[in-house]
Design an enzyme around this catalytic site. Structure first.
Site, PDB file in Angstrom:
ATOM      1  N   LYS A  67       0.800  -1.224   0.000  1.00 12.08           N
ATOM      2  CA  LYS A  67       0.000   0.000   0.000  1.00 12.08           C
ATOM      3  C   LYS A  67       0.837   1.282   0.000  1.00 12.08           C
ATOM      4  CE  LYS A  67      -4.244  -1.691   0.118  1.00 12.08           C
ATOM      5  NZ  LYS A  67      -5.149  -1.511  -1.046  1.00 12.08           N
TER       6      LYS A  67
ATOM      7  N   GLU B 194      -9.557   6.086   3.274  1.00  7.52           N
ATOM      8  CA  GLU B 194     -10.411   5.028   3.793  1.00  7.52           C
ATOM      9  C   GLU B 194      -9.521   3.818   4.026  1.00  7.52           C
ATOM     10  OE1 GLU B 194      -9.893   5.431   0.599  1.00  7.52           O
ATOM     11  OE2 GLU B 194      -9.260   3.392   0.138  1.00  7.52           O
TER      12      GLU B 194
ATOM     13  N   SER C 183       1.180  -9.728  -1.002  1.00  4.80           N
ATOM     14  CA  SER C 183       0.926  -8.284  -0.931  1.00  4.80           C
ATOM     15  C   SER C 183       1.100  -7.697   0.462  1.00  4.80           C
ATOM     16  CB  SER C 183      -0.482  -7.985  -1.450  1.00  4.80           C
ATOM     17  OG  SER C 183      -1.436  -8.753  -0.738  1.00  4.80           O
TER      18      SER C 183
END
Lengths: 400, 277
Positions: free
Chosen positions: A95, A117, A383
């Protein structure tokens, strides 16, 4: 082999075939126009790219390793399995690639505040991190259900100086956190940048998030060529909104490499407790773009479920719909239980605790590997890391 | 049944030398019977047009008051179909032209063509789809026009002149000018620079310009009515209804609120007349 979707549809900005676009109240159009123009300019600006690359190296820790998981590969029918170790990036997931890029862009736009968010909390932590790095105040919207099940990340965000705003409307998860962040931005865009965490939302977000996440696939492609002397047979990534998947897939789009996105089947596609938007949804409009969404026959957005908070979302990035429709990628789903099995399998075979989200990709890797010829090569996007999930993981795995 | 004309409602107001009151209600909050009663109440108090919101699970432009109303309505079984089934009684009972406000997704799920035909047959006069921008709205606008429905577009404070011209010229019935940034609701009140905003919109507009967002009191209504052709009020009514003990109480409270807002509108009209004479 399909061609680059951008190339085949270049006359309509922000569209991937019939998907994407900009479905927002008029109020947000000036903010999106400004963002689109600035992103296009900065993405082609060598100074901006050099600054981003330097931070990706020194701050995020890129390139992340490509690691051959031999013992896990044995469980996967002796396929050759490589893991792209986004779990080793700073903050513990992919991220930060996107949050960092957007934060530098926000600084250029002279925005004084960041909002985001978050579902699993990984994007919230990444945004809180870059806010600290740039000295900007940060507010993160998070559903109260997600705050409870990803409490470690709530603590991290607060430690980083961000404020976590609980969202207890609607689903109390990522969908409503996203709606609340958009509503905040409706009133705050003049001085606030909204850092969307996935390749969803109105144009230019899906394109911009893909661009910032493509570093995953660019590195992985180079690394696997160095390591194996050839491209892999297949790529596997989990898909909630789909940012880690599109980041891995996109640089391989013109290669002869199969691409598989794995959605969350939750308690099973036969129940209403899943989040498989592409596999089980219908075309619709949610959060500013046209894509596939889980909805009832009246067009109301359906409640969703996944054991992985980061996949618990009723929509999906519009480019994934396009990749499926053109046949360039395929999408399937695995259940909570299958993901938990893969979570435990990677922990015990490799000493790597994966995020529950990434465990969905690992679960399909176990299955796909058994169907491949013995020397078949699979490249899986790991991830995120699973520290955030150990309490839930222990409840499930420990009980077996 | 055929819906009343929005254009004629604004013409009557112009003849009376005043701005129109456009009252917004959330359809089916908490049930259709209440909506029928509240529509009658705002009509009795003098409202000129009814804007009826079709409940949606994820409204992006709405603040907490209308979100909560949609949640109550959906819990009570509201759907596009049920709202359209109740529409003839709402139209009949109020005698007002009705603009249906809806998110795009329920329209797509219902079918755009079917939605416009059924809405017109049930007595609607126009549609307003906030998340469908004019550049993508041509097809739905044409479908609506074939069914005899007006299409209302929106403009906001930072909307460029070019976009404002497109939206204003594409609007039929009236043009909806958002008074300020942010979502619907009382927070922040009516935006600053109102007169300039309205004047700018009127440059591009052949239909009446109505202003909404943040309108709660008679003073708010008066400020808008002094410069615009219409005053749009939503959250204030929805909150009155939600805070009342029962349906009768809701009808009373909403009627009182509408009367108060009408007083503001009439004050503005009087001032305008006095300024002229």
């Amino acid at each position: 082999m399909a061609t680059n979707p951008e190339m085949s549809d270049s006359d309509r900005r922000g569209w991937f075939g019939e998907y994407g676009g900009r479905y927002v109240p008029e109020t947000l159009v000036p903010a999106l126009d400004q963002l689109e123009e600035t992103f296009e300019r900065l993405w082609n600006d060598s100074g901006f790219r050099a600054e981003l690359d330097a931070l990706l190296a020194a701050y995020v820790g890129r390139p992340t390793p490509l690691y051959q998981a031999r013992r896990f590969g044995e469980l996967a029918g002796r396929a050759v399995v490589y893991l792209k170790r986004e779990d080793l990036a700073h903050t513990g997931s992919h991220k930060l690639n996107n949050a960092l890029g957007q934060a530098l862009l926000a600084r250029t736009l002279n925005k004084k505040r960041l909002i985001a968010e978050t579902g699993a909390g990984q994007h919230g932590v990444a945004t809180a991190t870059v806010a600290a790095l740039l000295g900007l105040p940060c507010q993160v919207y998070m559903g109260v259900i997600d705050m409870a099940r990803q409490q470690l990340n709530v603590v991290r965000m607060e430690l980083l100086g961000a404020e976590v705003i609980p969202v207890d409307s609607g689903s109390k998860t990522l969908k409503d956190a996203t709606s609340q962040a958009i509503r905040d931005w409706m009133g705050s865009y003049r001085d606030t940048h909204y850092v969307i965490g996935s390749c969803v939302g109105p144009h230019p977000y899906p394109l911009m998030v893909r661009s910032f996440q493509s570093v995953i696939g660019i590195e992985a492609r180079r690394q696997i060529l160095e390591e194996c002397g050839r491209l892999p047979d297949g790529l596997v990534a989990c898909v909630g909104g789909g940012s880690n998947a599109i980041g891995l897939f996109h640089p391989f789009i013109d290669d002869d490499v199969e691409m598989v996105g794995v959605e969350a089947a939750g308690e099973g596609l036969g129940t209403d407790r899943h989040s498989a938007s592409l596999v089980a949804g219908k075309p619709g409009v949610l959060h500013g773009s046209r894509s596939y969404i889980l909805q009832d026959k009246d067009g109301q957005v359906a409640p969703t479920h996944s054991i992985a908070a980061g996949l618990d979302y009723p929509g999906v990035g519009p480019e994934h719909v396009w990749l499926r429709e053109t046949g360039r990628a395929r999408y399937l789903s695995v259940t909570d239980d299958e993901a938990m099995d893969a979570y435990a399998a990677l922990a015990r075979s490799e000493g790597i605790i994966p995020a529950l989200e990434s465990s969905h990709a690992l679960a399909y890797t176990l299955e796909w590997g058994r169907e491949l010829r013995p020397d078949g090569v699979l490249l899986v996007n790991l991830s995120g890391r699973g520290d955030k999930d150990v309490v839930r993981g222990d409840e499930v795995v420990g009980g077996r | 049944m055929k819906g009343k004309s929005i254009g004629e409602a604004f013409e009557r107001c112009r003849d009376e030398g005043r701005a129109a009151l456009i009252a917004y209600l959330a359809a089916g909050d908490p049930d259709i019977e209440t909506t029928v009663a509240l529509a009658g109440a705002v009509s009795e108090a003098g409202a000129d047009v009814l804007e009826l919101g079709i409940p949606f699970s994820d409204p992006l432009a709405d603040g907490p008051i209308i979100q909560a109303a949609y949640t109550r309505a959906l819990a009570g079984g509201a759907s596009v179909k049920r709202v359209l089934e109740g529409l003839p009684r709402i139209a009949d009972g109020s005698g007002l032209p009705i603009v249906l406000m809806t998110a795009l997704n329920p329209v797509l799920a219902y079918g755009s063509e079917e939605f416009c035909c059924d809405a017109a047959a049930a007595g609607a006069s126009g549609i307003l789809v906030p998340d469908l921008l004019p550049e993508d709205g041509g097809s739905l606008r044409a479908t609506a026009a074939r069914a005899g429905l007006d299409t209302v577009y929106l403009g906001a404070p930072d909307t460029s002149d070019e976009r404002l011209a497109g939206a204003a010229q594409g609007s039929t019935g009236f043009f909806y000018l958002i008074s300020r940034h942010g979502v619907t609701g009382p927070e922040g009140g009516v935006g600053a620079g109102l007169a300039e905003q309205v004047e700018r919109a009127k440059r591009y507009c052949s239909v009446p310009v109505a202003v909404g967002f943040g309108v709660t009191t008679a003073d708010d209504a008066e400020r808008i009515a002094a410069v615009a052709d219409g005053v749009i009020v939503g959250s204030a009514f929805v909150r009155e209804a939600a805070e009342a003990a029962d349906r009768e109480g809701a009808v009373e409270a909403v009627k009182r609120r509408a009367e108060e807002l009408m007083r503001g509108i009439h004050r503005a009209a009087t001032e305008r007349r006095e300024a002229k004479s």
